[in-house]
Design a protein around this motif. Structure first.
Motif: not given
Length: 293
Positions: A32-40, A58-61, A205-211
């Motif tokens: 929910x809280x990444x500065x940027x989303x990276x592909x594989x 560290x992989x953020x989950x 707001x993202x695919x996980x909802x609202x933070x």
């Protein structure tokens, strides 16, 4: 003491990797809280480069998982299981997933506000986790006390915005629909302002909802002598401009390595015009278990 930072882009990674002990990266499908989303492919590139430099990854989950998302997560992290990386998670289901692959010792449990005392921390650490994250809503004196009784490693955010609310509902989109507003919302520059208050609370707001985040940035640089006794210090770049964040990191590195006094570090931080507060650093906690008081 090891210093970790989140990364906003591949170019940001290149700028910071030589300065820190490790990086925090991930994909927005599971956080929910990444500065940027990276592909594989990008993640593997950064992992391999980091390990060549003896840096940690560290992989953020950070999102709570569902049955279907856990299947997708297992498939996603299968790309990295042969690498020596760690996993920062908020859902204990991820612990069981890592245990399936004998990777539970690579996990860092971060339940946000939940761990507030040494008993809880040591219970989770006894399960073979690499580290546990302390709540940001306990005072510095409690952090010092818990650190003296720990049975493993502590992960602690020393800089960044602090999440105070998460809903799986998409509240911004719902509100837009309610007031008939057709406008693209920029997560990097959106705030909630209550009718009876002046504070601006960052909201995404993202695919996980609202933070929703607290209106201020937490900074622990005033307590350098205490936080340098912890194991993993995390500086989070989420919602902070890259240039500003890089300057913050440099100030922290100098202060933590005794190359800049705390007073001078605070003066340098003031020049960045960030809205920083102590948070709960000097407030008595109401979360400590009765038998520990």
């Amino acid at each position: 003491m090891k210093i970790f930072t989140s990364i906003k882009s591949l170019s940001h990674f290149e700028k910071l990797i030589d300065k820190v002990d490790g990086i925090v990266i991930g994909n927005n499908s599971f956080s929910t809280l990444l500065s940027h989303s990276f592909i594989v492919e990008e993640i593997i590139e950064m992992i391999e480069k980091s390990l060549q430099l003896n840096k940690e990854v560290v992989f953020n989950i950070s999102s709570m998982q569902t049955n279907s998302s856990m299947i997708l997560l297992e498939k996603f992290i299968s790309n990295f299981l042969n690498y020596n990386v760690m996993y920062l998670y908020s859902d204990l289901g991820v612990y069981n997933l890592l245990k399936k692959y004998n990777k539970e010792t690579k996990g860092i449990y971060d339940p946000s506000t939940m761990i507030t005392n040494s008993m809880d921390m040591n219970f989770y650490l006894s399960k073979g986790m690499k580290a546990c994250s302390l709540s940001l809503e306990i005072p510095i004196k409690d952090i010092k006390e818990i650190n003296s009784k720990k049975l493993g490693n502590i992960w602690y955010k020393v800089f960044g915005y602090h999440q105070m609310f998460h809903s799986k509902r998409k509240l911004i989109s719902t509100y837009q629909k309610f007031i008939n507003l057709d406008k693209v919302i920029n997560n990097e520059n959106s705030y909630l302002i209550e009718e009876t208050r002046n504070e601006k609370y960052p909201i995404i707001e993202n695919e996980h909802g609202t933070v929703l985040f607290r209106e201020y940035i937490i900074s622990m640089i005033k307590e350098c002598e205490i936080i340098k006794e912890l194991d993993y210090l995390y500086l989070d770049s989420n919602l902070i401009e890259e240039e500003i964040f890089n300057k913050v990191l440099d100030i922290y590195l100098l202060a933590l390595n005794n190359k800049l006094s705390v007073s001078d570090a605070l003066n340098e931080m003031d020049k960045l015009n960030l809205y920083i507060k102590d948070g709960f650093m000097y407030q008595d906690t109401v979360y400590q278990k009765e038998e520990l008081k």
